[in-house]
Write a protein that holds these residues in place. Structure first.
Motif, PDB file in Angstrom:
ATOM      1  N   ASP A 150       0.812  -1.216   0.000  1.00  0.00           N
ATOM      2  CA  ASP A 150       0.000   0.000   0.000  1.00  0.00           C
ATOM      3  C   ASP A 150       0.845   1.265   0.000  1.00  0.00           C
ATOM      4  O   ASP A 150       0.298   2.373  -0.003  1.00  0.00           O
ATOM      5  CB  ASP A 150      -0.923   0.006   1.222  1.00  0.00           C
ATOM      6  CG  ASP A 150      -0.145  -0.055   2.529  1.00  0.00           C
ATOM      7  OD1 ASP A 150       0.858  -0.797   2.588  1.00  0.00           O
ATOM      8  OD2 ASP A 150      -0.532   0.641   3.488  1.00  0.00           O
ATOM      9  N   GLY A 177       4.369   3.536  -1.650  1.00  0.00           N
ATOM     10  CA  GLY A 177       5.097   3.677  -2.905  1.00  0.00           C
ATOM     11  C   GLY A 177       4.640   4.799  -3.812  1.00  0.00           C
ATOM     12  O   GLY A 177       5.220   4.992  -4.892  1.00  0.00           O
ATOM     13  N   GLU A 178       3.643   5.573  -3.405  1.00  0.00           N
ATOM     14  CA  GLU A 178       3.182   6.686  -4.249  1.00  0.00           C
ATOM     15  C   GLU A 178       3.890   7.974  -3.830  1.00  0.00           C
ATOM     16  O   GLU A 178       3.792   8.405  -2.675  1.00  0.00           O
ATOM     17  CB  GLU A 178       1.675   6.874  -4.115  1.00  0.00           C
ATOM     18  CG  GLU A 178       1.139   8.022  -4.960  1.00  0.00           C
ATOM     19  CD  GLU A 178      -0.352   8.247  -4.758  1.00  0.00           C
ATOM     20  OE1 GLU A 178      -0.874   9.220  -5.340  1.00  0.00           O
ATOM     21  OE2 GLU A 178      -0.980   7.471  -4.023  1.00  0.00           O
ATOM     22  N   ALA A 179       4.612   8.574  -4.749  1.00  0.00           N
ATOM     23  CA  ALA A 179       5.300   9.831  -4.471  1.00  0.00           C
ATOM     24  C   ALA A 179       4.270  10.949  -4.298  1.00  0.00           C
ATOM     25  O   ALA A 179       3.467  11.207  -5.189  1.00  0.00           O
ATOM     26  CB  ALA A 179       6.261  10.172  -5.606  1.00  0.00           C
ATOM     27  N   LYS A 180       4.304  11.613  -3.158  1.00  0.00           N
ATOM     28  CA  LYS A 180       3.304  12.623  -2.826  1.00  0.00           C
ATOM     29  C   LYS A 180       3.873  14.030  -3.033  1.00  0.00           C
ATOM     30  O   LYS A 180       4.798  14.447  -2.350  1.00  0.00           O
ATOM     31  CB  LYS A 180       2.847  12.441  -1.378  1.00  0.00           C
ATOM     32  CG  LYS A 180       2.175  11.105  -1.116  1.00  0.00           C
ATOM     33  CD  LYS A 180       1.778  10.947   0.346  1.00  0.00           C
ATOM     34  CE  LYS A 180       1.112   9.597   0.585  1.00  0.00           C
ATOM     35  NZ  LYS A 180       0.761   9.398   2.019  1.00  0.00           N
ATOM     36  N   ILE A 191      11.985   7.943  -8.951  1.00  0.00           N
ATOM     37  CA  ILE A 191      10.549   8.123  -9.124  1.00  0.00           C
ATOM     38  C   ILE A 191      10.198   8.113 -10.615  1.00  0.00           C
ATOM     39  O   ILE A 191      11.017   8.460 -11.463  1.00  0.00           O
ATOM     40  CB  ILE A 191      10.046   9.433  -8.480  1.00  0.00           C
ATOM     41  CG1 ILE A 191      10.754  10.649  -9.089  1.00  0.00           C
ATOM     42  CG2 ILE A 191      10.240   9.405  -6.981  1.00  0.00           C
ATOM     43  CD1 ILE A 191      10.222  11.971  -8.592  1.00  0.00           C
ATOM     44  N   LYS A 192       8.988   7.704 -10.912  1.00  0.00           N
ATOM     45  CA  LYS A 192       8.540   7.676 -12.297  1.00  0.00           C
ATOM     46  C   LYS A 192       8.509   9.093 -12.863  1.00  0.00           C
ATOM     47  O   LYS A 192       8.204  10.053 -12.158  1.00  0.00           O
ATOM     48  CB  LYS A 192       7.153   7.038 -12.389  1.00  0.00           C
ATOM     49  CG  LYS A 192       7.130   5.579 -11.951  1.00  0.00           C
ATOM     50  CD  LYS A 192       5.713   5.010 -12.023  1.00  0.00           C
ATOM     51  CE  LYS A 192       5.684   3.567 -11.566  1.00  0.00           C
ATOM     52  NZ  LYS A 192       4.316   3.000 -11.594  1.00  0.00           N
ATOM     53  N   ALA A 237       5.391  11.024 -12.252  1.00  0.00           N
ATOM     54  CA  ALA A 237       4.832  10.968 -10.901  1.00  0.00           C
ATOM     55  C   ALA A 237       4.608  12.361 -10.317  1.00  0.00           C
ATOM     56  O   ALA A 237       3.607  12.611  -9.650  1.00  0.00           O
ATOM     57  CB  ALA A 237       5.759  10.164  -9.986  1.00  0.00           C
ATOM     58  N   SER A 245      12.466   1.967  -5.635  1.00  0.00           N
ATOM     59  CA  SER A 245      11.458   2.915  -6.120  1.00  0.00           C
ATOM     60  C   SER A 245      10.581   3.478  -5.009  1.00  0.00           C
ATOM     61  O   SER A 245       9.704   4.304  -5.275  1.00  0.00           O
ATOM     62  CB  SER A 245      10.577   2.250  -7.182  1.00  0.00           C
ATOM     63  OG  SER A 245       9.875   1.149  -6.626  1.00  0.00           O
ATOM     64  N   PRO A 257       9.322   5.942  -2.402  1.00  0.00           N
ATOM     65  CA  PRO A 257       9.576   7.357  -2.105  1.00  0.00           C
ATOM     66  C   PRO A 257      10.146   7.535  -0.703  1.00  0.00           C
ATOM     67  O   PRO A 257       9.835   6.762   0.211  1.00  0.00           O
ATOM     68  CB  PRO A 257       8.187   7.998  -2.220  1.00  0.00           C
ATOM     69  CG  PRO A 257       7.389   7.055  -3.058  1.00  0.00           C
ATOM     70  CD  PRO A 257       7.909   5.688  -2.748  1.00  0.00           C
ATOM     71  N   ASP A 284       8.026   7.331   2.506  1.00  0.00           N
ATOM     72  CA  ASP A 284       7.422   6.062   2.912  1.00  0.00           C
ATOM     73  C   ASP A 284       8.430   5.104   3.545  1.00  0.00           C
ATOM     74  O   ASP A 284       8.034   4.069   4.102  1.00  0.00           O
ATOM     75  CB  ASP A 284       6.769   5.372   1.706  1.00  0.00           C
ATOM     76  CG  ASP A 284       5.410   5.968   1.361  1.00  0.00           C
ATOM     77  OD1 ASP A 284       4.860   6.688   2.215  1.00  0.00           O
ATOM     78  OD2 ASP A 284       4.914   5.717   0.246  1.00  0.00           O
TER      79      ASP A 284
END
Length: 367
Positions: A46, A48-51, A106-107, A110, A321, A323, A326
């Motif tokens: 859950d 792994g999303e770069a904020k 990061i992608k 992203a 990968s 961020p 996290d």
């Protein structure tokens, strides 16, 4: 050169903790700890999303404090005030600069605009545009190349001569001057003399520590990014070279001193980012993890010298990968799941000074 392996941590060799952790550091050169790798995969699904709500303020505030600190150091009439402002500027710019590491992982889609903004606000003014790390750092994370002669970011420092450690750190003092020469003098000359251009790209266009690394010429879209980043950095370096004619030497010398402190701090962090005990053989993921370093809480000072997630450098090698914001939560989950005495715990260390001491002792103890 054969060097005696030091204990896992910088604690006394006779301590129970050291004995237990030596057992943890079994030979993982040929076989991975699959239980740890499975946990690293399953426990963080859950995350792994770069904020952008974290990345943007962190980078902008760090850069703003850094440049304000430079201005205060230049304008201050009191020496103590100037020194304090310079220290604050160095630390803030160091944190802002370390986002270059995030940009390599990061992608690209992203965080829209973040790469461009970072280059314009941090990378180019500090003569370290993102192309100097992009395409280079990923080699360090390749399973078959980490710790080998092909790794641009690896040297067996723990197996080298004692004088190599202070030399490794102190050479960073010259980094700002070297970058000014690279962008302000060699780039314009390279536009006239293509062989010089190729030499500069191969030898002086990457943030690497392996003197044998040679960078391949850029192609495609990456070549276009290199062109505009290098052109703007070159113009900025030329402006810095000419600035004493308009403003005198004081501003540029103070700024260079601040950047030198930042470079030395980064070099110290690099010195303790790994244990540097591999002699060029390919390593399993687990062996690479144990050769890397986490400096987790409760200590807080590591957030200063290893910012933007770099205090979890070993964990980063398990999940490149992820961020930076996290990584603390991922660490908490893994340490809770795997527990004391696990392979995962074997990469956790107490701080910079014990790690420097460990590496220094390793350079002085021969079989």
């Amino acid at each position: 050169m054969n060097i005696q392996q030091p204990p896992l941590t910088a604690d006394a060799a006779t301590s129970p903790a050291t004995t237990g952790r030596r057992a943890v550091r079994a030979d993982f050169q040929t076989e991975d700890d699959k239980n740890m790798l499975r946990a690293a995969r399953d426990l963080v699904r859950d995350l792994g999303e770069a904020k952008g709500s974290i990345y943007w303020p962190d980078m902008l505030i760090s850069a703003g404090i850094g440049y304000a600190g430079i201005a205060a150091a230049i304008l201050a009439e009191n020496t103590l005030v100037a020194v304090m402002a310079g220290i604050i500027a160095s630390l803030a710019l160091y944190r802002a600069l370390m986002f270059i590491h995030e940009l390599t992982h990061i992608k690209k889609d992203a965080l829209p605009g973040f790469r461009l903004a970072w280059n314009l606000l941090v990378g180019i003014p500090m003569l370290t545009p993102s192309f100097m790390y992009e395409g280079v750092h990923v080699i360090h994370h390749k399973r078959t190349q980490y710790g080998t002669i092909e790794d641009p970011e690896y040297l067996p420092l723990a197996l080298m001569k004692p004088w190599s450690l202070p030399a490794f750190v102190l050479v960073a003092l010259l980094a700002p001057v070297a970058l000014i020469i690279r962008f302000g003098i060699l780039v314009p000359l390279g536009a006239i003399f293509p062989p010089l251009r190729n030499l500069v790209w191969q030898r002086f266009s990457s943030l690497s520590i392996n003197p044998d690394f040679r960078r391949k010429l850029p192609t495609g879209d990456f070549r276009k990014r290199v062109l505009w980043q290098e052109s703007l950095a070159s113009l900025w370096a030329i402006a810095v070279l000419l600035s004493p004619l308009a403003f005198g030497w004081r501003p540029v010398l103070i700024a260079l001193a601040i950047f030198s402190v930042t470079a030395v701090l980064n070099q110290l962090r690099t010195l303790v980012a790994h244990l540097w005990e591999n002699e060029g053989e390919p390593m399993t993921v687990t062996a690479q993890f144990l050769d890397s370093v986490n400096v987790p809480p409760p200590g807080r000072i590591a957030e200063i010298w290893a910012p933007v997630g770099l205090r979890y450098h070993a964990l980063h090698h398990l999940m490149p990968s992820m961020p930076y914001h996290d990584l603390p939560e991922a660490h908490r989950r893994l340490i809770k799941e795997l527990g004391a005495g696990s392979t995962y715990e074997g990469a956790n260390h107490k701080g910079m000074f014990p790690l420097v001491g460990r590496i220094a002792r390793s350079t002085m103890i021969r079989r």
